[in-house]
Scaffold this motif. Structure first.
Motif, short mmCIF file in Angstrom:
data_model
loop_
_atom_site.label_atom_id
_atom_site.label_comp_id
_atom_site.label_asym_id
_atom_site.label_seq_id
_atom_site.Cartn_x
_atom_site.Cartn_y
_atom_site.Cartn_z
N ALA A 1 0.83 -1.21 0.00
CA ALA A 1 0.00 0.00 0.00
C ALA A 1 0.86 1.25 0.00
N ASP B 1 2.55 4.77 -2.92
CA ASP B 1 1.40 5.61 -3.23
C ASP B 1 1.81 6.90 -3.94
N VAL C 1 3.56 9.29 -2.79
CA VAL C 1 3.64 10.48 -1.94
C VAL C 1 5.09 10.82 -1.59
N ARG C 2 5.87 9.84 -1.17
CA ARG C 2 7.17 10.15 -0.58
C ARG C 2 8.37 9.73 -1.42
N THR D 1 -5.02 14.03 -4.65
CA THR D 1 -4.14 13.02 -4.06
C THR D 1 -4.62 11.62 -4.41
N PHE E 1 -5.75 4.48 2.80
CA PHE E 1 -4.79 5.39 2.19
C PHE E 1 -4.95 6.78 2.76
N TYR E 2 -3.85 7.37 3.21
CA TYR E 2 -3.85 8.77 3.57
C TYR E 2 -2.42 9.29 3.46
N PRO E 3 -2.25 10.49 2.86
CA PRO E 3 -0.89 10.94 2.55
C PRO E 3 0.01 11.09 3.78
N MET F 1 0.02 9.12 6.32
CA MET F 1 0.26 7.82 6.95
C MET F 1 1.22 7.03 6.07
N PRO F 2 2.50 6.97 6.46
CA PRO F 2 3.54 6.53 5.52
C PRO F 2 3.38 5.10 5.01
N ASP G 1 0.53 3.57 4.72
CA ASP G 1 -0.86 3.42 4.29
C ASP G 1 -1.58 2.32 5.06
N TYR G 2 -1.04 1.98 6.21
CA TYR G 2 -1.81 1.26 7.23
C TYR G 2 -1.31 1.76 8.57
#
Lengths: 487, 485
Positions: free
Chosen positions: A323, A326, A328-329, A339, B98-100, B102-103, B105-106
């Motif tokens: 997951a 994504d 982002v980083r 996003t 998923f949330y930006p 939260m590295p 994504d869990y």
């Protein structure tokens, strides 16, 4: 197959430590072989030639200064490209990590370096270790050094091919459902999946955390043992790491199997196993009996459900482990207005079809309303497999079975049929589910002249007798080779 | 603080009357006051330069693995014991979404096997709110949305600070036992007191180290079934909490009274307009796909550890209130402020030294607020209250003496003498009162006519004339006598 230009890993290390050979020369010789033949094999994704040379020179300086650089001094090691290497690309054969350079070394990499080994390059794999042929790499397949029309197996196909082709005396792979042992079998090298928790997973890019285990690929049982001794042992950075030091394996390697009780798993000798492979397993059982082991048939009934349980548990964990890619980083980012849209666009472009298939399967089996029927039930099957193995180990010290149902198959043969591809791991998956160790040893060739691997399985922490049996089989083959080629 | 039953009466269309009951359950997230994060060795510190307390683990880099922080477990156990929970073997799960910020994504959290279950919190009014669970989990990073009013959807871009990522949290989930906004505030205040007492958290709502969500529903009074609930988020102070609950209950009552249904939703409290707004409905809720975290092993604290945690717990606020109430003859609710200020030990010591309970409580509640009373000698305080009760000092004078005691210590009798505080004789006081009455005939007329408001004027004038030496109560009594009662 080309001639291996070098001695065994332990012999190289002995020569370098004694100042008889320069580590820099060892590295250069291997780099020359890689340049000569890796265009054809494609074992490596990244060559660490500059790193390797400068590390080798450092080792030579230490030897010259009277220091001991360690038990693997000057030995080049091929690293599967899902092991983090500080500042060196670690791609997992995925577009999504194509340009990612980790800021840290995996524990196994640090331990190798501390033991004087020289990482020489990062090897190809099925994307995120999902596959059995190395054809699921975003950067093109690896070919089997024994027959370049054939696959090397997978997912650690790059490391297995590198060792088989003499590109490196040692390789590291990771094994989630057979990803070390299956390519070892198909490439004719030794491959070990240690007891779960024996080798730190810190810095191994996770596929299925409860099944993943790093292990050695080597031309000989002794070299595999030497490598495992270096990388094993407790690591405080991995909560699932077993307390205690690495086991001593080489000291007892020549003690044989006299008096050991060995069971041949009947469930893994029947339907789906090619007759020539079965014949090699039976020959291995005979060789162990000839060396004094008490060999009998053994039953581990639940292994038949291993494949099904595995393809629920591994994708479930993978769906969560993957997951984080994504956009982002780090890694690939495909820009999009929001996003959420960026996450989707990045993952759509970055993951290959097999990875997407497993993420979807895994997300499904963990979904509310389906968890109990799929993931929950798979965990119960896993418990059954553990119980059945435990029951077998009340009677037997070791178990024997094939590594793979067939010898190496042609490139492209199973790409369009995932289920056929999954079946090539039917003999290796049970050990990942049980957490117990297993080793694949080359034991002759099949009717097509390609290598056949035989597996020796042991209960948790039973590496020492497992290696002893593997050494007996290796010795028996050497004797047979002396009488003439087995093909 | 007293919690009242949150009921409201509505007339329905049929003309009958329905009494409504508000039902609230609270979810409180608290950052644990550990030195390092929950799963790595990075500093757990508020207010550092963004993204300086980070490493591969709390950034969720590929290949990194969590290792559980023993101190975080211990603090969670301390809290669990303080809340009367069963502290039990537990498991970590992965909560996937998923949330930006939260590295991985869990989020690594505890699900069906939390460390603390089945406790309660006793509020100052004596009511008890059940605690369903208090479990461990990791915090996320902190997003700052730049442009577009600070909400993610309209922002030009967003900045993420991962210093908070992986900070240990306990999530304390109450049973739906809270009945009003006021009781919810009391619950949060009490919980904060317990968190501070146990050293588990600094529990600062304004810094976000304590965050509260409220599950609000309403039902006809006397009903045993729960109504459809809405979860209210963005409650940044106890004041917001109280207001949001009252608003949300009102909104639901209005819907039901109008014959409509309450829809299960997550709602966002807007402090500016004093309303809650829909964030997402039940259908849009995430499926978190929980499963056991394979990178961690089961957490099984041994008996010795649990026992040592139990032994090291301080006396908790509810027990301190009970102790002080018993000693002073008050009821626990009346001494809550004194305990909250940490002055109960001083009061108890002064009582032991022969102090007067009522005067001690009054001083502790009103005259020592914000004062560093550590150096105050309990025996001197006790002596002061005895002088007051003996009529040797007025309340005003006592306050002045107390201020001097706090500032420089000493003997209250000597301080009183030095300040010229002598007890006024009854005759002198009567003379002063008569003098003021004579000087203010109009006001006196109004007083005699029953205008109680001028009492304060007369007392003030007498105080002024006597330079504060008069006892206000005695003045009031004399005024009543003079009025011919």
């Amino acid at each position: 197959m080309g001639e291996r230009p070098n001695l065994a890993a332990t012999e190289i290390a002995a020569a370098v430590r004694a100042g008889e050979r320069r580590a820099a020369d060892v590295v250069d010789e291997h780099l020359a072989v890689i340049r000569e033949r890796d265009g054809e094999i494609h074992a490596f994704l990244t060559l660490m030639d500059e790193h390797a040379r400068s590390a080798a020179e450092g080792i030579d300086r230490r030897v010259a200064a009277g220091e001991d650089p360690g038990p693997l001094a000057g030995v080049p090691v091929a690293l599967k490209d899902n092991l983090c290497t500080r500042g060196v690309p670690t791609t997992c054969s995925s577009r999504i990590l194509e340009h990612w350079r980790p800021p840290y070394d995996a524990t196994v990499v640090s331990r190798l370096v501390a033991a004087g080994a020289v990482p020489i390059g990062k090897t190809n794999l099925d994307e995120f270790a999902m596959g059995s042929s190395t054809e699921n790499s975003a950067f093109g397949p690896t070919r089997n050094p024994h027959d370049t029309g054939r696959v090397p197996g997978g997912s650690s196909g790059g490391s297995a091919a590198a060792v088989a082709a003499g590109f490196a005396p040692l390789g590291l792979g990771s094994d989630t459902g057979g990803s070390i042992r299956q390519p070892a079998g198909l490439c004719g090298v030794v491959g070990v999946k240690p007891t779960y928790g024996m080798v730190s997973r810190y810095g191994l890019v996770a596929f299925a955390s409860s099944l993943d285990q790093i292990g050695p690929l080597a031309p000989t049982v002794a070299d595999a043992a030497a490598l495992l001794e270096v990388i094993a042992g407790h690591d405080p950075l991995d909560s699932t790491s077993i307390p205690g030091p690495a086991p001593a394996l080489r000291a007892s390697l020549d003690q044989g199997v006299d008096g050991l009780r060995v069971g041949v798993i009947t469930e893994l000798l029947g339907e789906g196993i090619a007759p020539d492979v079965r014949a090699r397993v039976e020959a291995a059982a005979d060789a162990l009996a000839a060396a004094g082991a008490k060999v009998e048939e053994a039953s581990v009934p639940a292994v038949g459900f291993g494949l099904s349980a595995y393809y629920l548990i591994a994708p479930a964990e993978a769906s969560s482990n993957l997951a984080r890619y994504d956009g982002v980083r780090y890694g690939l980012r495909v820009e999009a207005p929001t996003t959420g849209a960026m996450n989707v666009a990045t993952r759509t472009a970055g993951f290959g079809p097999e990875v997407k298939r497993r993420i979807m399967m895994g997300s499904f089996v963990l979904s509310s309303g389906y968890y109990d029927a799929y993931y929950g039930k798979a965990q119960k099957v896993r418990t059954l497999i553990i119980r059945d193995f435990a029951a077998a180990y009340e009677t037997f010290d070791l178990l024997v079975c094939p590594t793979t149902p067939t010898t190496a198959f042609p490139l492209g043969a199973k790409v369009s049929d995932p289920l056929a591809m999954y079946l090539s791991d039917v003999c290796t998956i049970p050990s990942n589910l049980s957490g117990d160790p297993a080793i694949s040893v080359p034991f002759g060739r099949g009717d097509d002249g390609l290598p056949v691997g035989v597996q020796v399985l042991a209960p948790a922490l039973g590496e020492a007798p497992m290696f002893r049996a593997a050494a007996v089989l290796e010795h028996a083959m050497a004797g047979a080779a002396g009488e003439g080629p087995s093909r | 603080m007293t919690a009242t039953q949150g009921t409201a009466t509505e007339r329905t269309g049929a003309g009958s009357t329905t009494e409504w009951e508000t039902v609230v359950g609270l979810e409180v997230h608290c950052e644990l006051a550990t030195a390092t994060k929950l799963f790595c060795g990075c500093r757990n510190a508020f207010g550092d330069e963004p993204n300086t307390n980070v490493c591969p683990v709390c950034l969720g880099l590929p290949g990194s693995l969590p290792v559980l922080n023993r101190q975080a477990v211990e603090l969670a156990m301390r809290l669990g014991e303080a809340l009367g929970c069963t502290v039990r073997p537990s498991l970590f799960h992965r909560k996937n979404y998923f949330y930006p910020d939260m590295p991985k994504d869990y989020q690594i959290s505890q699900y069906d096997q939390p460390i603390n279950v089945d406790g309660f919190l006793e509020l100052p009014d004596g009511s008890r709110v059940g605690i369903e669970r208090a479990h461990l989990e990791e915090d996320t990073g902190k997003s700052t949305h730049v442009g577009g009013g600070g909400r993610i959807h309209e922002a030009d871009h967003s900045l993420v600070d991962y210093n908070r990522s992986g900070v240990p949290l306990v999530e304390i989930v109450s049973r739906p036992d809270v009945r009003s906004g006021e009781q919810a505030r009391a619950y949060v205040n009490e919980l904060r007191a317990v968190l501070l007492a146990t050293g588990a958290s600094d529990a600062r709502m304004e810094e976000g180290s304590m965050r509260v969500d409220a599950n609000v529903s309403v039902r006809p009074a006397g009903s045993a079934t729960l109504g459809t609930r809405c979860e209210v988020k963005n409650l940044n102070s106890t004041r917001s909490l109280g207001r949001a609950i009252e608003y949300e209950a009102r909104r639901q009552i209005d819907l039901l009274t109008a014959g409509e249904r309450v829809v299960q939703q997550t709602r966002h409290w807007d402090e500016a307009d004093g309303r809650t707004h829909v964030l997402r409905s039940k259908e849009e809720a995430f499926d978190y796909r929980y499963f056991p975290e394979p990178d961690l092993v089961p957490l099984v604290p041994d008996d010795a550890w649990r026992e040592s945690v139990r032994q090291s717990l301080p006396v908790l606020p509810a027990e301190r209130r009970r102790r002080l109430a018993t000693a002073t003859g008050a009821v626990p609710g009346e001494v809550a402020v004194v305990v909250e200020r940490g002055l109960d030990e001083l009061v108890l010591a002064a009582l032991d030294a022969g102090g007067e309970a009522q005067r001690l409580l009054v001083h502790a509640e009103h005259d020592l607020a914000g004062e560093p009373a550590d150096a105050l000698d309990p025996a001197a305080l006790a002596a002061l209250t005895r002088m007051e009760v003996a009529g040797q000092l007025t309340a005003t004078q006592a306050k002045a003496v107390l201020a001097e005691l706090v500032a420089s210590g000493g003997d209250p009798a000597e301080i009183a003498r030095a300040k010229g505080f002598e007890a006024m004789g009854d005759d002198a006081l009567a003379a002063a009162v008569d003098e003021i009455i004579a000087a203010n005939p109009d006001a006196w007329g109004r007083y005699q006519g029953g205008d109680a408001k001028v009492t304060g004027f007369f007392v003030g004038q007498v105080m002024k004339a006597t330079r504060g030496r008069a006892d206000g109560k005695a003045v009031t009594r004399l005024l009543r006598e003079r009025a011919g009662a």
